[in-house]
Design a protein around this motif. Structure first.
Motif, PDB file in Angstrom:
ATOM      1  N   THR A 387       0.840  -1.181   0.000  1.00 22.50           N
ATOM      2  CA  THR A 387       0.000   0.000   0.000  1.00 22.50           C
ATOM      3  C   THR A 387       0.879   1.236   0.000  1.00 22.50           C
ATOM      4  N   ALA A 388       0.369   2.315  -0.573  1.00 25.30           N
ATOM      5  CA  ALA A 388       1.122   3.563  -0.631  1.00 25.30           C
ATOM      6  C   ALA A 388       0.579   4.597   0.341  1.00 25.30           C
ATOM      7  N   ASP A 389      -0.308   4.187   1.252  1.00 25.59           N
ATOM      8  CA  ASP A 389      -0.922   5.146   2.168  1.00 25.59           C
ATOM      9  C   ASP A 389       0.114   5.860   3.019  1.00 25.59           C
ATOM     10  N   GLY A 390       1.096   5.114   3.533  1.00 31.37           N
ATOM     11  CA  GLY A 390       2.119   5.740   4.369  1.00 31.37           C
ATOM     12  C   GLY A 390       2.929   6.758   3.608  1.00 31.37           C
ATOM     13  N   GLU A 391       3.336   6.410   2.382  1.00 24.96           N
ATOM     14  CA  GLU A 391       4.123   7.346   1.573  1.00 24.96           C
ATOM     15  C   GLU A 391       3.311   8.583   1.213  1.00 24.96           C
ATOM     16  N   ILE A 392       2.022   8.390   0.935  1.00 29.52           N
ATOM     17  CA  ILE A 392       1.176   9.529   0.576  1.00 29.52           C
ATOM     18  C   ILE A 392       0.988  10.454   1.771  1.00 29.52           C
ATOM     19  N   ARG A 393       0.843   9.893   2.973  1.00 34.43           N
ATOM     20  CA  ARG A 393       0.719  10.733   4.173  1.00 34.43           C
ATOM     21  C   ARG A 393       1.977  11.577   4.375  1.00 34.43           C
ATOM     22  N   ASP A 397       2.290  15.675   4.272  1.00 33.81           N
ATOM     23  CA  ASP A 397       2.932  16.478   5.320  1.00 33.81           C
ATOM     24  C   ASP A 397       3.974  17.409   4.720  1.00 33.81           C
ATOM     25  N   ASP A 398       4.718  16.909   3.747  1.00 28.26           N
ATOM     26  CA  ASP A 398       5.721  17.734   3.069  1.00 28.26           C
ATOM     27  C   ASP A 398       5.050  18.878   2.311  1.00 28.26           C
ATOM     28  N   MET A 399       3.928  18.599   1.671  1.00 28.83           N
ATOM     29  CA  MET A 399       3.202  19.647   0.949  1.00 28.83           C
ATOM     30  C   MET A 399       2.647  20.693   1.906  1.00 28.83           C
ATOM     31  N   HIS A 400       2.195  20.256   3.078  1.00 22.63           N
ATOM     32  CA  HIS A 400       1.697  21.226   4.060  1.00 22.63           C
ATOM     33  C   HIS A 400       2.828  22.124   4.546  1.00 22.63           C
ATOM     34  N   SER A 401       4.004  21.559   4.756  1.00 22.16           N
ATOM     35  CA  SER A 401       5.161  22.371   5.147  1.00 22.16           C
ATOM     36  C   SER A 401       5.513  23.377   4.052  1.00 22.16           C
ATOM     37  N   ALA A 402       5.446  22.932   2.794  1.00 22.06           N
ATOM     38  CA  ALA A 402       5.735  23.840   1.675  1.00 22.06           C
ATOM     39  C   ALA A 402       4.689  24.947   1.586  1.00 22.06           C
ATOM     40  N   GLN A 403       3.434  24.629   1.833  1.00 19.81           N
ATOM     41  CA  GLN A 403       2.392  25.655   1.823  1.00 19.81           C
ATOM     42  C   GLN A 403       2.671  26.732   2.866  1.00 19.81           C
ATOM     43  N   GLU A 404       3.022  26.299   4.069  1.00 16.27           N
ATOM     44  CA  GLU A 404       3.291  27.259   5.135  1.00 16.27           C
ATOM     45  C   GLU A 404       4.528  28.099   4.828  1.00 16.27           C
ATOM     46  N   ALA A 405       5.559  27.462   4.275  1.00 17.83           N
ATOM     47  CA  ALA A 405       6.817  28.174   4.051  1.00 17.83           C
ATOM     48  C   ALA A 405       6.763  29.090   2.831  1.00 17.83           C
ATOM     49  N   VAL A 406       6.049  28.685   1.793  1.00 19.69           N
ATOM     50  CA  VAL A 406       6.084  29.416   0.520  1.00 19.69           C
ATOM     51  C   VAL A 406       4.841  30.277   0.313  1.00 19.69           C
ATOM     52  N   PHE A 407       3.668  29.768   0.684  1.00 16.92           N
ATOM     53  CA  PHE A 407       2.413  30.433   0.367  1.00 16.92           C
ATOM     54  C   PHE A 407       1.874  31.333   1.481  1.00 16.92           C
ATOM     55  N   ARG A 408       2.267  31.101   2.727  1.00 20.22           N
ATOM     56  CA  ARG A 408       1.629  31.788   3.848  1.00 20.22           C
ATOM     57  C   ARG A 408       1.683  33.307   3.702  1.00 20.22           C
ATOM     58  N   ASP A 429      -8.440  40.233  12.659  1.00 22.11           N
ATOM     59  CA  ASP A 429      -8.983  38.979  13.190  1.00 22.11           C
ATOM     60  C   ASP A 429      -9.264  37.953  12.096  1.00 22.11           C
ATOM     61  N   ILE A 430      -9.237  38.374  10.836  1.00 18.36           N
ATOM     62  CA  ILE A 430      -9.502  37.453   9.736  1.00 18.36           C
ATOM     63  C   ILE A 430      -8.185  36.805   9.302  1.00 18.36           C
ATOM     64  N   THR A 431      -8.144  35.515   9.363  1.00 16.94           N
ATOM     65  CA  THR A 431      -6.954  34.770   8.977  1.00 16.94           C
ATOM     66  C   THR A 431      -7.380  33.564   8.152  1.00 16.94           C
ATOM     67  N   PHE A 432      -6.487  32.627   7.967  1.00 15.47           N
ATOM     68  CA  PHE A 432      -6.808  31.448   7.158  1.00 15.47           C
ATOM     69  C   PHE A 432      -5.919  30.291   7.591  1.00 15.47           C
ATOM     70  N   SER A 433      -6.323  29.119   7.181  1.00 14.40           N
ATOM     71  CA  SER A 433      -5.527  27.902   7.379  1.00 14.40           C
ATOM     72  C   SER A 433      -5.626  27.063   6.111  1.00 14.40           C
ATOM     73  N   PHE A 434      -4.635  26.219   5.909  1.00 14.59           N
ATOM     74  CA  PHE A 434      -4.634  25.346   4.741  1.00 14.59           C
ATOM     75  C   PHE A 434      -5.451  24.087   5.033  1.00 14.59           C
ATOM     76  N   VAL A 435      -6.341  23.763   4.120  1.00 14.04           N
ATOM     77  CA  VAL A 435      -7.175  22.569   4.289  1.00 14.04           C
ATOM     78  C   VAL A 435      -6.285  21.336   4.151  1.00 14.04           C
ATOM     79  N   PRO A 436      -6.349  20.401   5.120  1.00 15.06           N
ATOM     80  CA  PRO A 436      -5.498  19.201   5.036  1.00 15.06           C
ATOM     81  C   PRO A 436      -5.752  18.421   3.745  1.00 15.06           C
ATOM     82  N   LEU A 437      -4.684  17.930   3.156  1.00 10.55           N
ATOM     83  CA  LEU A 437      -4.802  17.157   1.925  1.00 10.55           C
ATOM     84  C   LEU A 437      -5.312  15.748   2.198  1.00 10.55           C
ATOM     85  N   TRP A 438      -4.961  15.205   3.363  1.00  8.25           N
ATOM     86  CA  TRP A 438      -5.413  13.850   3.686  1.00  8.25           C
ATOM     87  C   TRP A 438      -6.819  13.924   4.247  1.00  8.25           C
ATOM     88  N   GLN A 439      -7.769  13.255   3.619  1.00  6.61           N
ATOM     89  CA  GLN A 439      -9.161  13.260   4.019  1.00  6.61           C
ATOM     90  C   GLN A 439      -9.598  11.846   4.379  1.00  6.61           C
TER      91      GLN A 439
END
Length: 477
Positions: A387-393, A397-408, A429-439
């Protein structure tokens, strides 16, 4: 005796005296004509470009003619730095935008930044409010403005260009207080874009434009005081001949290079395309080698009299004999050979293991990009219960780190500009968060709801909470 008779027949009657052993020619000789008829040029290997450490060559008209002198003067001040780095330089510098643009046409090079840019913007962001105040009306207006300006599509394109070229810039298109578009006013483009109602009035935001890095180059930056905020950080850019203040351009750089290399990379970063060049070249050579081997895995071996070629003649009789075979070579044809002096058979190359070697070469592309093979190439893992579930998770996580570092920071700037244009003010008071990719799947969500319900029943039964306290989060859903 047969060999002696053959030698006597081949020796001319007026043969010259035998030469000394040291000067005697070898017994087997090939004429130049025979060599030319049998010559097959070998396939040339793919040569990787060699980068240089110097100011990159930008496209024509990017730097205006009246500013070239100032830019050249800045280059001269950087000559000691270029010389210092070049002492230990190994040809791994910036290879230039034209070659990177050419590589973007190759699927193996294009796929990696394409997947990353899509994944970084696939679930996008969720607007949030700090505190307990109800600001749903504001959030709805901002959501509509984001869709109207196609903000997600712009950031996806910027992430793609960052992967292909190492840098991308998003131009903030606004109107001046007098109602003139900023890009039509050279003096306005040179000024700082201050995030205030005095500079950006209501309705002043026109949109966002992604600019290909080949059309921009830095104009002003500090290179003599590392304590200054503009040290190796351009404060002004040329955008195809127009001087633009850096506050009007949102820089997207996910793989920054050290300060010493920034001028050579046009103040961009390392592109995924350039990082993967050695692995892509190895894959292309392996793929072609396997294809060539499969195409010629069975080699016909024709054993016949080669005396005419080895004695230095043109070998017309041998080539005619081989040509006859090539003309009748088919599964329904027959090949007749001389019983006494000829033989024929096929030599087959073993093909076992080629698939493993080819797959290992392909997997190296995944190593460079960090993208699981099932995401990068659509190849499922092999093996029982694989299964590739572990690798995809891990990838998510790497994509979420890139979103925070590059897009924030760039997205936060866009939201503030939208608020100024829509409301005339910025709500902190208005901010945002990135929607998790893993659903979670529907089954997993149902299992979690059942677990929460069982936990709530136990807490109510033990009087730890009241039924009303359990009912409120369930109703809020």
């Amino acid at each position: 005796m047969k060999l002696l008779d053959w030698i006597l027949r081949r020796t001319p009657a007026t043969a010259p005296a035998a030469e000394p052993a040291a000067r005697r020619e070898p017994g087997m000789k090939n004429s130049l004509e025979a060599l030319g008829r049998a010559n097959v040029p070998p396939a040339e290997p793919v040569a990787a470009p060699v980068g240089e450490f110097k100011r990159p060559e930008v496209a024509p008209f990017v730097i205006p003619d009246d500013k070239k002198g100032a830019v050249l003067a800045m280059d001269e001040t950087m000559e000691p730095v270029y010389a210092y780095v070049s002492e230990a330089f190994a040809g791994m510098g910036f290879i230039g935008y034209p070659y990177l643009a050419e590589l973007s046409q190759r699927p193996e090079s294009r796929k990696m930044p394409d997947v990353i840019s899509k994944e970084m913007t696939r679930k996008w962001i969720k607007l949030e409010v700090k505190g307990e105040d109800d600001k749903s009306d504001k959030l709805e207006v901002i959501e509509k403005a984001m869709r109207r300006h196609r903000l997600r599509a712009k950031f996806r394109l910027a992430a793609l260009q960052d992967g292909l070229f190492g840098r991308s810039q998003i131009y903030i298109d606004v109107k001046t207080p007098s109602g003139v578009l900023a890009w039509a006013d050279p003096d306005e483009l040179k000024s700082i874009l201050v995030k205030s109602p005095a500079k950006i009035a209501k309705g002043a935001l026109v949109g966002f434009k992604v600019i290909d890095p080949v059309w921009t180059t830095p104009y002003l930056y500090n290179s003599d005081n590392p304590m200054r905020p503009d040290f190796y950080n351009p404060t002004s850019w040329f955008v195809l001949g127009r001087q633009v203040h850096s506050s009007r351009l949102l820089n997207i750089v996910s793989r920054e290079v050290p300060d010493l290399l920034k001028p050579s990379y046009n103040f961009g970063g390392m592109s995924m395309t350039q990082l993967a060049i050695p692995n892509v070249n190895n894959w292309l050579k392996t793929r072609q080698a396997v294809a060539n081997l499969i195409d010629g895995f069975s080699v016909p071996l024709f054993m016949t009299n080669m005396a005419s070629i080895l004695s230095g003649d043109t070998g017309d009789d041998v080539y005619r004999r081989v040509d006859v075979f090539n003309r009748v070579r088919t599964n329904r044809g027959a090949w007749a050979v001389d019983k006494e002096s000829e033989d024929f058979r096929f030599e087959n190359v073993p093909l076992s293991g080629l698939d493993a070697l080819q797959n290992q070469s392909l997997e190296q592309l995944s190593v460079v990009s960090g993208i699981p093979l099932v995401k990068l190439m659509g190849i499922s893992p092999s093996g029982l219960n694989a299964t590739a579930d572990g690798e995809i998770r891990v990838f998510y996580d790497d994509m979420h780190s890139a979103q925070e570092a590059v897009f924030r920071d760039p997205i936060q700037s866009c939201l503030e500009l939208i608020q100024l244009s829509e409301f005339g003010e910025i709500d902190p008071d208005i901010t945002f968060s990135f929607v998790p990719l893993w659903q979670l799947s529907e089954k997993e969500q149902a299992e979690i709801r059942k677990l929460d319900a069982d936990t709530g029943a136990v807490l109510i039964e033990s009087s730890a909470i009241s039924p009303q306290e359990e009912r409120e989060p369930v109703a809020a859903g």
